[in-house]
Scaffold this motif. Structure first.
Motif, PDB file in Angstrom:
ATOM      1  N   GLU A  44       0.909  -1.134  -0.030  1.00  0.00           N
ATOM      2  CA  GLU A  44       0.010  -0.130  -0.060  1.00  0.00           C
ATOM      3  C   GLU A  44       0.799   1.281   0.027  1.00  0.00           C
ATOM      4  O   GLU A  44       1.913   1.359   1.022  1.00  0.00           O
ATOM      5  N   ILE A  45       0.756   2.369  -0.959  1.00  0.00           N
ATOM      6  CA  ILE A  45       1.348   3.500  -0.829  1.00  0.00           C
ATOM      7  C   ILE A  45       0.617   4.663  -0.684  1.00  0.00           C
ATOM      8  O   ILE A  45       1.160   5.669  -0.760  1.00  0.00           O
ATOM      9  N   GLY A  46      -0.843   4.559  -0.847  1.00  0.00           N
ATOM     10  CA  GLY A  46      -1.687   5.549  -0.796  1.00  0.00           C
ATOM     11  C   GLY A  46      -1.552   6.203   0.361  1.00  0.00           C
ATOM     12  O   GLY A  46      -2.161   7.504   0.673  1.00  0.00           O
ATOM     13  N   ASP A  47      -1.048   5.788   1.462  1.00  0.00           N
ATOM     14  CA  ASP A  47      -1.150   6.367   2.952  1.00  0.00           C
ATOM     15  C   ASP A  47       0.168   7.113   3.229  1.00  0.00           C
ATOM     16  O   ASP A  47       0.549   7.550   4.303  1.00  0.00           O
ATOM     17  N   LEU A  48       1.195   6.906   2.303  1.00  0.00           N
ATOM     18  CA  LEU A  48       2.435   7.703   2.662  1.00  0.00           C
ATOM     19  C   LEU A  48       2.396   9.114   2.524  1.00  0.00           C
ATOM     20  O   LEU A  48       1.700   9.548   1.720  1.00  0.00           O
ATOM     21  N   PRO A  49       2.794   9.965   3.287  1.00  0.00           N
ATOM     22  CA  PRO A  49       2.747  11.226   3.540  1.00  0.00           C
ATOM     23  C   PRO A  49       3.830  11.702   2.368  1.00  0.00           C
ATOM     24  O   PRO A  49       4.481  10.913   1.940  1.00  0.00           O
ATOM     25  N   PRO A  89       3.874   8.144 -12.135  1.00  0.00           N
ATOM     26  CA  PRO A  89       3.074   9.005 -11.372  1.00  0.00           C
ATOM     27  C   PRO A  89       3.785   9.490  -9.865  1.00  0.00           C
ATOM     28  O   PRO A  89       4.653   8.810  -9.471  1.00  0.00           O
ATOM     29  N   GLY A  90       3.343  10.770  -9.620  1.00  0.00           N
ATOM     30  CA  GLY A  90       3.954  11.172  -8.127  1.00  0.00           C
ATOM     31  C   GLY A  90       3.886  10.104  -6.847  1.00  0.00           C
ATOM     32  O   GLY A  90       5.068  10.283  -6.022  1.00  0.00           O
ATOM     33  N   VAL A  91       2.770   9.660  -6.849  1.00  0.00           N
ATOM     34  CA  VAL A  91       2.554   8.612  -5.646  1.00  0.00           C
ATOM     35  C   VAL A  91       3.710   7.626  -5.730  1.00  0.00           C
ATOM     36  O   VAL A  91       4.101   7.200  -4.527  1.00  0.00           O
ATOM     37  N   LEU A  92       4.005   7.148  -6.798  1.00  0.00           N
ATOM     38  CA  LEU A  92       5.193   6.176  -6.940  1.00  0.00           C
ATOM     39  C   LEU A  92       6.403   6.655  -6.807  1.00  0.00           C
ATOM     40  O   LEU A  92       7.292   5.905  -6.039  1.00  0.00           O
ATOM     41  N   LYS A  93       7.005   7.787  -7.162  1.00  0.00           N
ATOM     42  CA  LYS A  93       7.812   8.200  -7.151  1.00  0.00           C
ATOM     43  C   LYS A  93       8.002   8.478  -5.611  1.00  0.00           C
ATOM     44  O   LYS A  93       9.155   8.534  -4.759  1.00  0.00           O
ATOM     45  N   ASN A  94       7.108   9.126  -4.848  1.00  0.00           N
ATOM     46  CA  ASN A  94       7.091   9.474  -3.451  1.00  0.00           C
ATOM     47  C   ASN A  94       7.440   8.124  -2.630  1.00  0.00           C
ATOM     48  O   ASN A  94       8.190   8.105  -1.702  1.00  0.00           O
ATOM     49  N   ALA A  95       6.534   7.137  -3.055  1.00  0.00           N
ATOM     50  CA  ALA A  95       7.053   5.825  -2.472  1.00  0.00           C
ATOM     51  C   ALA A  95       8.580   5.262  -2.494  1.00  0.00           C
ATOM     52  O   ALA A  95       9.266   4.680  -1.636  1.00  0.00           O
ATOM     53  N   ILE A  96       8.902   5.335  -3.688  1.00  0.00           N
ATOM     54  CA  ILE A  96      10.313   5.108  -3.952  1.00  0.00           C
ATOM     55  C   ILE A  96      11.455   6.041  -3.147  1.00  0.00           C
ATOM     56  O   ILE A  96      12.403   5.719  -2.626  1.00  0.00           O
ATOM     57  N   ASP A  97      11.099   7.367  -3.131  1.00  0.00           N
ATOM     58  CA  ASP A  97      11.765   8.314  -2.512  1.00  0.00           C
ATOM     59  C   ASP A  97      11.812   7.888  -0.898  1.00  0.00           C
ATOM     60  O   ASP A  97      12.900   7.927  -0.248  1.00  0.00           O
ATOM     61  N   TRP A  98      10.731   7.528  -0.185  1.00  0.00           N
ATOM     62  CA  TRP A  98      10.487   7.194   1.253  1.00  0.00           C
ATOM     63  C   TRP A  98      11.449   5.995   1.336  1.00  0.00           C
ATOM     64  O   TRP A  98      12.255   5.721   2.330  1.00  0.00           O
ATOM     65  N   ALA A  99      11.042   4.735   0.504  1.00  0.00           N
ATOM     66  CA  ALA A  99      12.010   3.611   0.841  1.00  0.00           C
ATOM     67  C   ALA A  99      13.344   3.640   0.327  1.00  0.00           C
ATOM     68  O   ALA A  99      14.093   2.989   0.982  1.00  0.00           O
TER      69      ALA A  99
END
Length: 187
Positions: A44-49, A89-99
């Protein structure tokens, strides 16, 4: 069982948050089509800030820590990405950045496969190539073939989001077989 034939645990990430997403539907198809000995769990990546290094320096938020742990525990990663503005998408880039932030990052040396679906004829080709560029920096090991770019997605899924196009189902099977073989080869 020798190390080359152990079960393969894949973490699947859809880069779309849309309820009727063709990419999430393609990930569900991959779960259904996984070869024997391969399991796919979804992340799940939709709840990442939104990524903020000031926050990370204090400590990873629970959703980011969960994603990092899922990726670390997996033998391989399957990205399923839409294409927005010729990129991921930004949400995927955001997830990769956090991880991917220090002190360690779970993409290092990890086998990866990429696929994606779009309404356009190119089926996320540009987004997949953008993602491959990121994977170079992350030292992940993506497989090269087959490339699964599901173009004209509305014609390939039914109204319930089930992938009905047999050639596309075969490509996904081949992709998962290749990812399992690549994972075992890298062990």
């Amino acid at each position: 069982m020798d190390h080359k034939n152990r079960p393969v645990r894949i973490i699947g990430i859809s880069g779309s948050l849309r309820a009727g997403s063709f990419n999430t539907a393609a990930l569900r198809a991959a779960i259904e089509l996984a070869p024997e000995g391969v399991t796919i769990e979804t992340a799940e990546i939709g709840d990442l800030p939104l990524y903020n290094d000031d926050v990370r320096l204090v400590g990873f938020p629970p959703p980011a820590q969960r994603l990092r742990e899922q990726l670390s525990a997996a033998d391989a990663i399957l990205f399923v990405t839409p294409e927005y503005n010729y990129s991921i998408p930004g949400v995927l880039k955001n997830a990769i950045d956090w991880a991917s932030r220090p002190p360690s990052q779970p993409f290092d040396g990890k086998p990866v496969a990429i696929m994606g679906a779009s309404g356009g004829i190119l089926g996320t080709a540009r987004a997949q190539y953008q993602l491959r560029q990121m994977l170079i920096f992350l030292n992940a090991f993506p497989i090269n073939k087959p490339e699964v770019m599901i173009g004209q997605a509305p014609t390939k899924f039914d109204e319930d989001g089930r992938l009905t196009d047999e050639p596309t189902r075969d490509f996904i099977r081949q992709l998962l077989e290749a990812l399992a073989a690549w994972t075992n080869r890298l062990r």
